[in-house]
Design a protein around this motif. Sequence first.
Motif, PDB file in Angstrom:
ATOM      1  N   ASP A 205      48.175  49.353  54.476  1.00  0.00           N
ATOM      2  CA  ASP A 205      48.419  48.601  55.707  1.00  0.00           C
ATOM      3  C   ASP A 205      47.650  47.293  55.607  1.00  0.00           C
ATOM      4  OD1 ASP A 205      48.079  47.520  58.350  1.00  0.00           O
ATOM      5  OD2 ASP A 205      48.763  49.429  59.161  1.00  0.00           O
ATOM      6  N   THR A 206      48.366  46.200  55.535  1.00  0.00           N
ATOM      7  CA  THR A 206      47.738  44.901  55.313  1.00  0.00           C
ATOM      8  C   THR A 206      46.793  44.528  56.447  1.00  0.00           C
ATOM      9  OG1 THR A 206      49.671  44.167  54.071  1.00  0.00           O
ATOM     10  CG2 THR A 206      48.165  42.464  54.853  1.00  0.00           C
ATOM     11  N   ARG A 207      47.203  44.772  57.692  1.00  0.00           N
ATOM     12  CA  ARG A 207      46.369  44.406  58.837  1.00  0.00           C
ATOM     13  C   ARG A 207      45.108  45.259  58.891  1.00  0.00           C
ATOM     14  NH1 ARG A 207      49.952  44.408  64.144  1.00  0.00           N
ATOM     15  NH2 ARG A 207      47.900  43.838  65.001  1.00  0.00           N
ATOM     16  N   LEU A 208      45.252  46.556  58.662  1.00  0.00           N
ATOM     17  CA  LEU A 208      44.089  47.442  58.677  1.00  0.00           C
ATOM     18  C   LEU A 208      43.134  47.086  57.548  1.00  0.00           C
ATOM     19  CD1 LEU A 208      43.983  51.218  59.324  1.00  0.00           C
ATOM     20  CD2 LEU A 208      42.953  50.352  57.231  1.00  0.00           C
ATOM     21  N   THR A 209      43.688  46.789  56.369  1.00  0.00           N
ATOM     22  CA  THR A 209      42.858  46.418  55.222  1.00  0.00           C
ATOM     23  C   THR A 209      42.074  45.150  55.510  1.00  0.00           C
ATOM     24  OG1 THR A 209      44.467  47.403  53.703  1.00  0.00           O
ATOM     25  CG2 THR A 209      42.863  45.889  52.764  1.00  0.00           C
ATOM     26  N   ALA A 210      42.739  44.167  56.101  1.00  0.00           N
ATOM     27  CA  ALA A 210      42.073  42.903  56.423  1.00  0.00           C
ATOM     28  C   ALA A 210      40.937  43.125  57.417  1.00  0.00           C
ATOM     29  CB  ALA A 210      43.088  41.909  56.988  1.00  0.00           C
ATOM     30  N   ALA A 211      41.160  43.975  58.415  1.00  0.00           N
ATOM     31  CA  ALA A 211      40.129  44.248  59.414  1.00  0.00           C
ATOM     32  C   ALA A 211      38.955  44.995  58.791  1.00  0.00           C
ATOM     33  CB  ALA A 211      40.720  45.058  60.567  1.00  0.00           C
ATOM     34  N   LEU A 212      39.260  45.929  57.896  1.00  0.00           N
ATOM     35  CA  LEU A 212      38.209  46.705  57.233  1.00  0.00           C
ATOM     36  C   LEU A 212      37.357  45.816  56.335  1.00  0.00           C
ATOM     37  CD1 LEU A 212      38.538  50.200  55.731  1.00  0.00           C
ATOM     38  CD2 LEU A 212      37.680  48.386  54.277  1.00  0.00           C
ATOM     39  N   VAL A 213      38.016  45.004  55.527  1.00  0.00           N
ATOM     40  CA  VAL A 213      37.292  44.099  54.628  1.00  0.00           C
ATOM     41  C   VAL A 213      36.447  43.120  55.432  1.00  0.00           C
ATOM     42  CG1 VAL A 213      37.550  42.235  52.936  1.00  0.00           C
ATOM     43  CG2 VAL A 213      38.922  44.318  52.726  1.00  0.00           C
ATOM     44  N   ASP A 214      36.992  42.645  56.550  1.00  0.00           N
ATOM     45  CA  ASP A 214      36.262  41.703  57.404  1.00  0.00           C
ATOM     46  C   ASP A 214      34.943  42.304  57.877  1.00  0.00           C
ATOM     47  OD1 ASP A 214      36.225  39.172  59.062  1.00  0.00           O
ATOM     48  OD2 ASP A 214      36.122  40.678  60.655  1.00  0.00           O
ATOM     49  N   ARG A 215      34.965  43.562  58.288  1.00  0.00           N
ATOM     50  CA  ARG A 215      33.746  44.215  58.768  1.00  0.00           C
ATOM     51  C   ARG A 215      32.755  44.476  57.639  1.00  0.00           C
ATOM     52  NH1 ARG A 215      37.530  45.021  62.287  1.00  0.00           N
ATOM     53  NH2 ARG A 215      37.126  45.604  64.465  1.00  0.00           N
ATOM     54  N   LEU A 216      33.276  44.806  56.471  1.00  0.00           N
ATOM     55  CA  LEU A 216      32.382  45.071  55.341  1.00  0.00           C
ATOM     56  C   LEU A 216      31.733  43.797  54.811  1.00  0.00           C
ATOM     57  CD1 LEU A 216      34.343  47.721  53.229  1.00  0.00           C
ATOM     58  CD2 LEU A 216      32.172  48.068  54.397  1.00  0.00           C
ATOM     59  N   VAL A 217      32.514  42.740  54.716  1.00  0.00           N
ATOM     60  CA  VAL A 217      32.035  41.507  54.097  1.00  0.00           C
ATOM     61  C   VAL A 217      31.032  40.781  54.980  1.00  0.00           C
ATOM     62  CG1 VAL A 217      32.744  39.211  53.335  1.00  0.00           C
ATOM     63  CG2 VAL A 217      34.050  41.222  52.630  1.00  0.00           C
ATOM     64  N   HIS A 218      31.201  40.890  56.297  1.00  0.00           N
ATOM     65  CA  HIS A 218      30.256  40.238  57.196  1.00  0.00           C
ATOM     66  C   HIS A 218      28.887  40.895  57.040  1.00  0.00           C
ATOM     67  CE1 HIS A 218      29.115  38.838  61.494  1.00  0.00           C
ATOM     68  NE2 HIS A 218      28.983  37.846  60.633  1.00  0.00           N
ATOM     69  N   HIS A 219      27.844  40.095  56.839  1.00  0.00           N
ATOM     70  CA  HIS A 219      26.498  40.605  56.580  1.00  0.00           C
ATOM     71  C   HIS A 219      26.463  41.420  55.280  1.00  0.00           C
ATOM     72  CE1 HIS A 219      25.848  39.355  60.654  1.00  0.00           C
ATOM     73  NE2 HIS A 219      26.463  40.397  61.194  1.00  0.00           N
ATOM     74  N   ALA A 220      27.130  40.950  54.238  1.00  0.00           N
ATOM     75  CA  ALA A 220      27.184  41.730  52.988  1.00  0.00           C
ATOM     76  C   ALA A 220      26.761  40.896  51.792  1.00  0.00           C
ATOM     77  CB  ALA A 220      28.591  42.274  52.772  1.00  0.00           C
ATOM     78  N   HIS A 221      26.294  41.593  50.776  1.00  0.00           N
ATOM     79  CA  HIS A 221      25.986  40.999  49.480  1.00  0.00           C
ATOM     80  C   HIS A 221      26.988  41.579  48.485  1.00  0.00           C
ATOM     81  CE1 HIS A 221      22.247  39.775  51.364  1.00  0.00           C
ATOM     82  NE2 HIS A 221      22.028  41.036  51.682  1.00  0.00           N
ATOM     83  N   ILE A 222      27.730  40.699  47.813  1.00  0.00           N
ATOM     84  CA  ILE A 222      28.784  41.143  46.902  1.00  0.00           C
ATOM     85  C   ILE A 222      28.301  40.981  45.465  1.00  0.00           C
ATOM     86  CG2 ILE A 222      31.183  40.852  46.204  1.00  0.00           C
ATOM     87  CD1 ILE A 222      31.715  39.635  48.962  1.00  0.00           C
ATOM     88  N   LEU A 223      28.140  42.105  44.772  1.00  0.00           N
ATOM     89  CA  LEU A 223      27.677  42.110  43.392  1.00  0.00           C
ATOM     90  C   LEU A 223      28.865  42.300  42.455  1.00  0.00           C
ATOM     91  CD1 LEU A 223      25.075  42.643  45.028  1.00  0.00           C
ATOM     92  CD2 LEU A 223      24.385  44.294  43.280  1.00  0.00           C
ATOM     93  N   ALA A 224      28.933  41.474  41.416  1.00  0.00           N
ATOM     94  CA  ALA A 224      30.010  41.582  40.427  1.00  0.00           C
ATOM     95  C   ALA A 224      29.487  42.275  39.176  1.00  0.00           C
ATOM     96  CB  ALA A 224      30.540  40.196  40.083  1.00  0.00           C
ATOM     97  N   PHE A 225      30.250  43.240  38.673  1.00  0.00           N
ATOM     98  CA  PHE A 225      29.880  43.988  37.475  1.00  0.00           C
ATOM     99  C   PHE A 225      30.865  43.640  36.364  1.00  0.00           C
ATOM    100  CE2 PHE A 225      27.738  46.041  40.798  1.00  0.00           C
ATOM    101  CZ  PHE A 225      26.733  46.841  40.288  1.00  0.00           C
ATOM    102  N   THR A 226      30.342  43.176  35.247  1.00  0.00           N
ATOM    103  CA  THR A 226      31.182  42.719  34.147  1.00  0.00           C
ATOM    104  C   THR A 226      30.872  43.505  32.874  1.00  0.00           C
ATOM    105  OG1 THR A 226      29.558  41.007  33.617  1.00  0.00           O
ATOM    106  CG2 THR A 226      31.365  40.391  35.098  1.00  0.00           C
ATOM    107  N   GLY A 227      31.672  43.244  31.847  1.00  0.00           N
ATOM    108  CA  GLY A 227      31.438  43.898  30.563  1.00  0.00           C
ATOM    109  C   GLY A 227      32.292  45.136  30.386  1.00  0.00           C
ATOM    110  N   GLU A 228      32.131  45.773  29.238  1.00  0.00           N
ATOM    111  CA  GLU A 228      32.885  46.976  28.922  1.00  0.00           C
ATOM    112  C   GLU A 228      32.235  48.206  29.538  1.00  0.00           C
ATOM    113  OE1 GLU A 228      33.085  47.254  24.720  1.00  0.00           O
ATOM    114  OE2 GLU A 228      34.643  45.737  24.500  1.00  0.00           O
ATOM    115  N   SER A 229      33.002  49.258  29.612  1.00  0.00           N
ATOM    116  CA  SER A 229      32.491  50.534  30.106  1.00  0.00           C
ATOM    117  C   SER A 229      31.356  51.008  29.205  1.00  0.00           C
ATOM    118  CB  SER A 229      33.615  51.566  30.120  1.00  0.00           C
ATOM    119  OG  SER A 229      33.090  52.878  30.243  1.00  0.00           O
ATOM    120  N   TYR A 230      30.232  51.393  29.828  1.00  0.00           N
ATOM    121  CA  TYR A 230      29.117  51.896  29.028  1.00  0.00           C
ATOM    122  C   TYR A 230      29.481  53.214  28.355  1.00  0.00           C
ATOM    123  CZ  TYR A 230      27.963  55.290  32.681  1.00  0.00           C
ATOM    124  OH  TYR A 230      28.019  56.320  33.586  1.00  0.00           O
ATOM    125  N   ARG A 231      30.374  53.987  28.989  1.00  0.00           N
ATOM    126  CA  ARG A 231      30.816  55.235  28.361  1.00  0.00           C
ATOM    127  C   ARG A 231      31.634  54.957  27.108  1.00  0.00           C
ATOM    128  NH1 ARG A 231      30.905  56.724  33.947  1.00  0.00           N
ATOM    129  NH2 ARG A 231      32.894  55.661  34.240  1.00  0.00           N
TER     130      ARG A 231
END
Length: 242
Positions: A205-231
């Motif tokens: 659901d595009t509208r629900l997803t947008a609302a959910l992401v909005d609440r999570l992203v506000h007051h959030a720190h977004i960390l990016a993980f790169t590289g190959e799988s350690y496994r």
Amino acid sequence: MREELAKVCKTLHLAHVMETYEQVLFEDRESFLLGVLRMEIQRREETKLKRLLKKAAFPQLKTLEDYDFEAVTFPETCTKEGLIDLRFLERKENVLMLGKVGTGKTHLATALGVEACRRGYAVRFFRVPDLVALLQEKHANGALMRFQKELADCELLILDEVGFVPFHQTGAELLFHVISACYERNSVIVTSNLEFGQWNTVFGDTRLTAALVDRLVHHAHILAFTGESYRLRHALSSMKSS
């Protein structure tokens, strides 16, 4: 005398004195009393930590001491030191960990949760598919409100593996309400192998997803993980060494 001592300790809610007082080394009465009380405090803290770890329900116990931050890219809003010090918890902020499978997101999320337990915070850990299934079960059994209150009482909610399994509408809505209830009241850690633009493929659901992401992203720190799988790296390394 020992029986009377046990009764006094029970009356004063000193649960650990009877099992520790004979271990206390002392020079005088004051040092003995201080030693006994220190042991009581230590045992209480150990008991509390065990209770918090059990309640958190981590699949495995991981620590920050053995974590390699090489694959993690931090935003301007957060540093490695600030993350380890759990400043985001004090401010009721979120931490969102995005990147490929096997790059250490779950390890770091778990390690932060374990550290939070060590500092006395109430933590709950869920794989998102498991949480959604549990929410649907509670909803069907009429026990949803009680379970939602349990989640609201925790200070850190860890949602692992957003993106592995798509949800039906009811499950997506129930998860949305859980995350909405945390907004500016509790901290949330989310791990996902999908970018935010792909989350609608999970929630449907595009509208629900947008609302959910909005609440999570506000007051959030977004960390990016790169590289190959350690496994994968470990498997390839094992093959070469053999």
